[in-house]
Design a protein around this motif. Structure first.
Motif, PDB file in Angstrom:
ATOM      1  N   GLU A  21       0.821  -1.196   0.000  1.00 18.13           N
ATOM      2  CA  GLU A  21       0.000   0.000   0.000  1.00 18.13           C
ATOM      3  C   GLU A  21       0.862   1.256   0.000  1.00 18.13           C
ATOM      4  O   GLU A  21       0.585   2.233  -0.707  1.00 18.13           O
ATOM      5  N   ASN A  22       1.934   1.243   0.805  1.00 18.47           N
ATOM      6  CA  ASN A  22       2.865   2.388   0.828  1.00 18.47           C
ATOM      7  C   ASN A  22       3.496   2.607  -0.538  1.00 18.47           C
ATOM      8  O   ASN A  22       3.695   3.738  -0.985  1.00 18.47           O
ATOM      9  N   TYR A  23       3.822   1.501  -1.196  1.00 18.81           N
ATOM     10  CA  TYR A  23       4.412   1.601  -2.534  1.00 18.81           C
ATOM     11  C   TYR A  23       3.446   2.268  -3.493  1.00 18.81           C
ATOM     12  O   TYR A  23       3.812   3.110  -4.308  1.00 18.81           O
ATOM     13  N   ALA A  24       2.144   1.893  -3.402  1.00 21.60           N
ATOM     14  CA  ALA A  24       1.142   2.488  -4.286  1.00 21.60           C
ATOM     15  C   ALA A  24       1.037   3.991  -4.045  1.00 21.60           C
ATOM     16  O   ALA A  24       0.941   4.780  -4.985  1.00 21.60           O
ATOM     17  N   LYS A  25       1.092   4.396  -2.754  1.00 22.99           N
ATOM     18  CA  LYS A  25       1.043   5.821  -2.436  1.00 22.99           C
ATOM     19  C   LYS A  25       2.251   6.565  -3.011  1.00 22.99           C
ATOM     20  O   LYS A  25       2.121   7.648  -3.573  1.00 22.99           O
ATOM     21  N   SER A  42       6.836  -7.719  -9.867  1.00 21.23           N
ATOM     22  CA  SER A  42       7.113  -8.518  -8.662  1.00 21.23           C
ATOM     23  C   SER A  42       5.957  -8.447  -7.678  1.00 21.23           C
ATOM     24  O   SER A  42       5.559  -9.457  -7.084  1.00 21.23           O
ATOM     25  N   ILE A  43       5.401  -7.236  -7.521  1.00 19.98           N
ATOM     26  CA  ILE A  43       4.286  -7.077  -6.593  1.00 19.98           C
ATOM     27  C   ILE A  43       3.068  -7.844  -7.073  1.00 19.98           C
ATOM     28  O   ILE A  43       2.341  -8.459  -6.293  1.00 19.98           O
ATOM     29  N   SER A  44       2.846  -7.836  -8.371  1.00 24.80           N
ATOM     30  CA  SER A  44       1.724  -8.594  -8.924  1.00 24.80           C
ATOM     31  C   SER A  44       1.872 -10.083  -8.629  1.00 24.80           C
ATOM     32  O   SER A  44       0.932 -10.750  -8.191  1.00 24.80           O
ATOM     33  N   ILE A  45       3.107 -10.587  -8.860  1.00 25.92           N
ATOM     34  CA  ILE A  45       3.362 -12.011  -8.577  1.00 25.92           C
ATOM     35  C   ILE A  45       3.204 -12.282  -7.086  1.00 25.92           C
ATOM     36  O   ILE A  45       2.607 -13.292  -6.679  1.00 25.92           O
TER      37      ILE A  45
END
Length: 437
Positions: free
Chosen positions: A111-115, A189-192
Motif C-alpha cells: 500500500e505504501n508503494y502504491a502511495k 514482482s508485486i503482482s506475482i
C-alpha cells in the motif's frame, strides 16, 4: 531611445550642412574664385560631425551586440535556475526510489508503494507545469541584471556552470530512466507476490479449518480418554480394595501375587508357605545361578531378575515393607549335599536411601552359626557406591552388592560358584520376610 538620439543628431547635422552649403553658394556666387575655399570650409565643418556620427553608430552597434549577449546570458541563467529546480526534483525522485527499494513483501508495504507511485505521478505533472512556466518567463525580468565591465568573465563562469549542470541533468535523466524501469519490475514482482499471497491466504484458511477440526477431534478424544480413565480408576478401586498388604491371605495359594505397600502402591511378590509357614514374602532368591548380581546402585534400588529363578526384590521396596510395620527375616540355606539350614531374626528392616539402606536384624535364632550379625548396621554397597569400612571397595572385589563391613562373613549375593555361609558351600539360598505376629 538611442536610435531617437542618433536620428536627432543626424537631422541637426543635415541642417547645419544645408546652411553651410547655402552660405557657401551665396558667397561663391559673388566670388567664384572662392569656390575651392568654400568647399574646404564646408568639409572642415562637416567632417568632425560625420566622424562623431560614425563613432556613435559604432558604439551603438557594440551596445546592441552587448545587450544581445547579456540577454542571452540572462536567459541561460534563468534556464539554469529552472534546471537546478528540476535536478532538485530528480534528487527527490531518487530518494523516493530508495524508499521504494526498501519496501518489503507484505501487504502494508505494498500500500505504501502504491502511495509513493501516486506521488511520483503527481511530481511528474508538477515538472510539466514547471516546463510550461519556463516558456512564459517575462523577458522584462531578465533586464534587471546589471551590466558591468566583468560581463565577459561572468559569461564564461556561467557557461562553465551551465555545462556542468547540463552534465548533471543528463546523469539525472539516466537515473530517472533506470528508476522507471525498476518501477516496472517492482510492479511485476508485486503482482506475482499478490497472487502468491492470495494462494497462501487460501491455503492458510484451509489449514486453519483442518486444524480446528483436528482440535475438536482431540478434545473429543481427551474427553473420551478421561471418561475411560475414570471408569478404569473406578474398576481398579473396586478390585484393589480387596488386595491385601501381606502374603497371609495367600497361604493356600502360594506364588506370585499383588500386595499393597503403604505409601508406595501395589507390587508383585513371591508368596511362600512351604518353607516356614504362611505369610512369607521372598525378597531374594538364588536357585539357578543364571542371574548376575554384579549390579549398580540404581538396579539394586529398583530390583532385578525373574521371580521363577534368581532375583532381588529391590532395596526401596524392602525398605517400604519393613518400615510399614515390624517384620521378621528368615534365611533358607541348602548345602550341596541337600542339607537344609536356617537363621531367623525377629526385627528385620533397612533404612531409607539417604542413610544407605542400613541393615537391622534383631535377635538371632537358627541351626547354623550366626555370621550375618557381623553386617548389622552396615550400609549397602555396590561397585559404584562404596559404603563399607574397608580401604577398598568390597563390592568391586566380590562382584556383588551387599551390606559389606570389611568385607564379609557371609554374602548371599556372591558369585554362584562361591556361594557360601562361612565354610558351608550352598546350592540354594532364599531370604524371606513377613509381618511380625
Amino acid at each position: 531611445m538611442k536610435r531617437i538620439i542618433i536620428n536627432l543628431i543626424v537631422i541637426l547635422l543635415a541642417q547645419q550642412f544645408s546652411a553651410a552649403a547655402a552660405f557657401g553658394d551665396e558667397t561663391c556666387e559673388l566670388n567664384r574664385e572662392m569656390e575651392h575655399q568654400c568647399r574646404s570650409y564646408t568639409y572642415s565643418v562637416v567632417k568632425p560631425m560625420l566622424d562623431y556620427l560614425r563613432q556613435v553608430g559604432e558604439d551603438l552597434l557594440k551596445s546592441e551586440s552587448k545587450d544581445r549577449i547579456i540577454k542571452e546570458l540572462r536567459e541561460k541563467l534563468v534556464q539554469q535556475e529552472m534546471n537546478d529546480a528540476l535536478i532538485k526534483e530528480l534528487r527527490s525522485e531518487i530518494d523516493f526510489q530508495k524508499r521504494i527499494d526498501s519496501l518489503s513483501t507484505n501487504s502494508k508495504l505494498i500500500e505504501n508503494y502504491a502511495k509513493c507511485k501516486d506521488e511520483l505521478a503527481s511530481k511528474s505533472i508538477k515538472l510539466g507545469i514547471l516546463d510550461a512556466q519556463l516558456s512564459k518567463l517575462n523577458s522584462k525580468e531578465i533586464t534587471k541584471i546589471n551590466t558591468s565591465k566583468n560581463d565577459k568573465s561572468e559569461f564564461e563562469d556561467l557557461k562553465v556552470k551551465m555545462v556542468d549542470k547540463s552534465n548533471k541533468l543528463e546523469v539525472c535523466e539516466v537515473q530517472l530512466m533506470k528508476l522507471n524501469a525498476s518501477l516496472i519490475e517492482k510492479d511485476k514482482s508485486i503482482s506475482i507476490y499478490m497472487q502468491r499471497s492470495t494462494m497462501c491466504q487460501n491455503k492458510n484458511k484451509k489449514i486453519e479449518l483442518q486444524l480446528k477440526d483436528r482440535e475438536t477431534k482431540l478434545v473429543d478424544k481427551e474427553n473420551y480418554r478421561q471418561m475411560c480413565q475414570a471408569e478404569i480408576d473406578k474398576l481398579n478401586k473396586t478390585v484393589y480394595n480387596n488386595i491385601p498388604s501381606s502374603c497371609f491371605p495367600y497361604a493356600e495359594n502360594p506364588g506370585v501375587h499383588k500386595i499393597e505397600v503403604s505409601g508406595f502402591g501395589f507390587i508383585n511378590v513371591v508368596c511362600n508357605s512351604q518353607i516356614a509357614g504362611p505369610g512369607w514374602i521372598v525378597i531374594q532368591q538364588r536357585v539357578g545361578g543364571s542371574e548376575s548380581f554384579d549390579r549398580d546402585w540404581a538396579t539394586y534400588r529398583k530390583g532385578f531378575g525373574s521371580m521363577d529363578s534368581d532375583f532381588f526384590l529391590g532395596l526401596e521396596k524392602i525398605h517400604r515393607l519393613t518400615n510399614s510395620r515390624r517384620h521378621e527375616l528368615y534365611l533358607h540355606l541348602v548345602a550341596r549335599d541337600d542339607t537344609k539350614f536356617y537363621t531367623r531374626y525377629d526385627d528385620f528392616k533397612i533404612s531409607d536411601e539417604d542413610t544407605g539402606y542400613a541393615l537391622s536384624l534383631g535377635k538371632f535364632e537358627g541351626n547354623v552359626v550366626d555370621v550375618f550379625s557381623y553386617h548389622e548396621h552396615m550400609k549397602f554397597s555396590t561397585f559404584d557406591r562404596d559404603n563399607d569400612m574397608a580401604t577398598f571397595n568390597c563390592a568391586s572385589v566380590l562382584n556383588s552388592g551387599w551390606w559389606y563391613k570389611s568385607c564379609v562373613s557371609c554374602n548371599l549375593n556372591d558369585l554362584w560358584d562361591r556361594l557360601r555361609w562361612t565354610s558351608l558351600e550352598l546350592k540354594e539360598a532364599k531370604m524371606l520376610i513377613r509381618p511380625k505376629l
